[in-house]
Design a protein around this motif. Structure first.
Motif, PDB file in Angstrom:
ATOM      1  N   SER A 199       0.829  -1.211   0.000  1.00 42.77           N
ATOM      2  CA  SER A 199       0.000   0.000   0.000  1.00 42.77           C
ATOM      3  C   SER A 199       0.861   1.258   0.000  1.00 42.77           C
ATOM      4  CB  SER A 199      -0.929   0.022   1.218  1.00 42.77           C
ATOM      5  OG  SER A 199      -0.179   0.214   2.405  1.00 42.77           O
ATOM      6  N   LYS A 200       2.164   1.082   0.192  1.00 43.23           N
ATOM      7  CA  LYS A 200       3.068   2.235   0.314  1.00 43.23           C
ATOM      8  C   LYS A 200       3.427   2.790  -1.067  1.00 43.23           C
ATOM      9  CE  LYS A 200       5.107   0.187   4.475  1.00 43.23           C
ATOM     10  NZ  LYS A 200       4.554   1.107   5.463  1.00 43.23           N
ATOM     11  N   PRO A 201       3.581   4.113  -1.174  1.00 46.56           N
ATOM     12  CA  PRO A 201       4.022   4.685  -2.456  1.00 46.56           C
ATOM     13  C   PRO A 201       5.426   4.198  -2.795  1.00 46.56           C
ATOM     14  CG  PRO A 201       4.071   6.345  -0.711  1.00 46.56           C
ATOM     15  CD  PRO A 201       3.406   5.136  -0.129  1.00 46.56           C
ATOM     16  N   ILE A 202       5.718   4.113  -4.098  1.00 44.72           N
ATOM     17  CA  ILE A 202       6.992   3.542  -4.525  1.00 44.72           C
ATOM     18  C   ILE A 202       7.719   4.445  -5.521  1.00 44.72           C
ATOM     19  CG2 ILE A 202       5.970   2.192  -6.410  1.00 44.72           C
ATOM     20  CD1 ILE A 202       7.958  -0.068  -5.580  1.00 44.72           C
ATOM     21  N   LEU A 203       9.028   4.511  -5.357  1.00 46.74           N
ATOM     22  CA  LEU A 203       9.910   5.228  -6.284  1.00 46.74           C
ATOM     23  C   LEU A 203      10.917   4.223  -6.825  1.00 46.74           C
ATOM     24  CD1 LEU A 203      11.349   7.751  -7.529  1.00 46.74           C
ATOM     25  CD2 LEU A 203      12.613   7.933  -5.377  1.00 46.74           C
ATOM     26  N   TYR A 204      10.927   4.049  -8.137  1.00 51.53           N
ATOM     27  CA  TYR A 204      11.931   3.183  -8.754  1.00 51.53           C
ATOM     28  C   TYR A 204      13.192   4.005  -9.018  1.00 51.53           C
ATOM     29  CZ  TYR A 204       8.128  -0.127  -9.674  1.00 51.53           C
ATOM     30  OH  TYR A 204       7.074  -1.004  -9.537  1.00 51.53           O
ATOM     31  N   VAL A 205      14.331   3.489  -8.584  1.00 50.54           N
ATOM     32  CA  VAL A 205      15.618   4.119  -8.885  1.00 50.54           C
ATOM     33  C   VAL A 205      16.375   3.192  -9.813  1.00 50.54           C
ATOM     34  CG1 VAL A 205      17.836   4.882  -7.950  1.00 50.54           C
ATOM     35  CG2 VAL A 205      15.734   5.423  -6.734  1.00 50.54           C
TER      36      VAL A 205
END
Length: 364
Positions: A199-205
Motif C-alpha cells: 500500500s506504500k508509495p513507490i519510487l523506482y531508482v
C-alpha cells in the motif's frame, strides 16, 4: 514529524552503494546541520531547496536550517523472502515501518558484478520483490480477517469497518494486484494502520552505468514505462557516480557533474522525489537568527503546521502572518511584502501552501 523512505533491492543492484553515498552526504552536512545524526542503517539528509538560500540572504539570517528526510537501508531480499528465505523476516519487518519504498533496480551490464538471477532484467527483479511483498501482505490479512469477521457479525462496528476495508484489498492481492489499487482515496489514512507493504508509495531508482547517467538506457526506459503505467515515480542515477560525488568538496561537485552532462546529483533527485512521493511540502520561517524550512503533508491547516514547530503553537493558535515565497523575494522581505499588501493574516482554516513564509501568533 519524521518521514522516512526504505531503500530495497536484490543483492548486487547498487542499493548499498546508493545508501552509502547518501550517508556520506549526511556526514558532510553534519558540520552545518546538527540534526544529521546517523545510525548504521539510517541516514537523515537535508532536502535540497534553493529557496532557503535566497530567504537566508534576504532575511540576513545568521543560520540556515533545511528540512530533512530519513533513508533506511533495508536488509537485502532474495526470492522466497516472504517464506523466511535469506533475511526475509528482517526485511519484511523493517519495510512495514517505513512511509515509502525506494526500489533500486539494476539497469547496467557488468560481467564483474554477478546478478543473483543470472541476467540483467529490471522488470523481472521488480516483480520478484513485489511478489514477495504481496504474498506477505496476503498472509497477514488472511490471518487477521477471520477474527475480525466474527466480531463484525457480533455487532462490533470498528471490526465491521476494518473488514469492509480489508476484504477488497485481500481480493486484489489474491488477484495479483498491489494493495494500493484497492484502497479508495477516503480510506488511505485508515489503510496505513494495516501496515501493508504494497500500500506504500513507490519510487523506482534505475542504477545505470556512468555513461548513461544523463540519458538513461534501454533498461531504464522499460522501468520508466512501468512506473508511468503504475502511477509510480522513477529516477535514473549512477550509484558509482554518486559515490564519487559524495566524496567531493561542495565547490567541486558542480564542475564534476557538468563534465558528465548532469545539472544536479542523482542523490538530490532521489531526495526530492522521495519528498514528493510522501506528499510533503515545505513552509519557511525567516528571522535574523535563522531561516528554516519545515516539513508538512500537503493539505495541512495552519494550526497543525504550527505544531511542527511546537505543540504550544497549535494549542494557543490565534492566526498566522502569511507571505507567498515569490512575493517575499519580489518585495525584498517581510517589510516590503507588508507595505505592498502582499502579507495577509490567515486563520485556523487556512491550508498552508508550499513555499509560504509564516509567522505564527499564539497565546498559551
Amino acid at each position: 514529524m519524521g518521514f522516512n523512505c526504505g531503500i530495497v533491492g536484490l543483492p548486487n543492484v547498487g542499493k548499498s552503494t546508493l545508501f552509502n553515498a547518501l550517508t556520506a552526504t549526511a556526514a558532510a552536512q553534519a558540520a552545518n546541520y546538527p540534526f544529521c545524526t546517523i545510525e548504521p542503517n539510517v541516514g537523515r539528509v537535508a532536502v535540497p531547496d534553493p529557496r532557503l538560500d535566497m530567504l537566508t540572504k534576504i532575511g540576513k539570517s545568521q543560520k540556515t536550517v533545511p528540512t530533512s528526510l530519513e533513508f533506511v537501508d533495508i536488509a537485502g531480499l532474495v526470492r522466497g523472502a516472504s517464506k523466511g528465505e535469506g533475511l526475509g523476516n528482517q526485511f519484511l519487518g523493517n519495510i512495514r515501518e517505513v512511509d515509502a519504498i525506494i526500489h533500486v533496480l539494476r539497469c547496467f551490464e557488468d560481467s564483474d558484478v554477478t546478478h543473483v538471477e543470472g541476467s540483467v532484467d529490471p522488470i523481472r527483479d521488480a516483480e520478484t520483490i513485489e511478489t514477495e511483498l504481496m504474498i506477505a501482505d496476503m498472509d497477514s490479512l488472511e490471518k487477521r480477517l477471520p477474527a475480525l469477521q466474527k466480531k463484525a457479525r457480533g455487532g462490533d462496528r470498528d471490526s465491521a469497518a476494518t473488514v469492509a476495508l480489508m476484504e477488497p484489498i485481500l481480493a486484489a492481492l489474491q488477484g495479483g494486484r498491489m494493495a494500493r489499487t484497492a484502497i479508495a482515496a477516503a480510506d488511505v489514512e485508515a489503510a496505513k494502520r494495516l501496515q501493508l507493504m504494497t500500500s506504500k508509495p513507490i519510487l523506482y531508482v534505475c542504477n545505470v552505468e556512468e555513461g548513461a547517467a544523463a540519458t538513461g538506457n534501454a533498461f531504464s526506459a522499460r522501468v520508466m514505462a512501468r512506473a508511468e503505467a503504475e502511477g509510480a515515480r522513477c529516477v535514473v542515477v549512477s550509484a558509482a557516480i554518486e559515490a564519487e560525488v559524495s566524496q567531493l568538496a561542495e565547490a567541486d561537485r558542480v564542475e564534476f557533474l557538468e563534465g558528465l552532462g548532469l545539472h544536479d546529483s542523482g542523490l538530490d533527485r532521489v531526495i526530492q522525489a522521495g519528498y514528493g512521493l510522501l506528499g510533503l511540502i515545505t513552509y519557511f520561517t525567516v528571522g535574523p537568527k535563522e531561516a528554516r524550512a519545515w516539513t508538512i503533508t500537503r493539505g495541512t491547516k495552519a494550526p497543525q503546521a504550527a505544531a511542527v514547530i511546537h505543540n504550544d503553537f497549535e494549542r494557543g493558535f490565534i492566526a498566522c502572518e502569511t507571505t507567498a515565497y515569490d512575493d517575499f523575494v519580489t518585495f525584498k522581505g517581510e517589510q516590503g511584502a507588508k507595505e505592498a499588501g502582499k502579507m495577509r493574516v490567515e486563520g485556523k482554516e487556512y491550508v498552508v501552501k508550499d513555499g509560504d513564509i509564516l509567522l505564527f501568533r499564539f497565546n498559551v
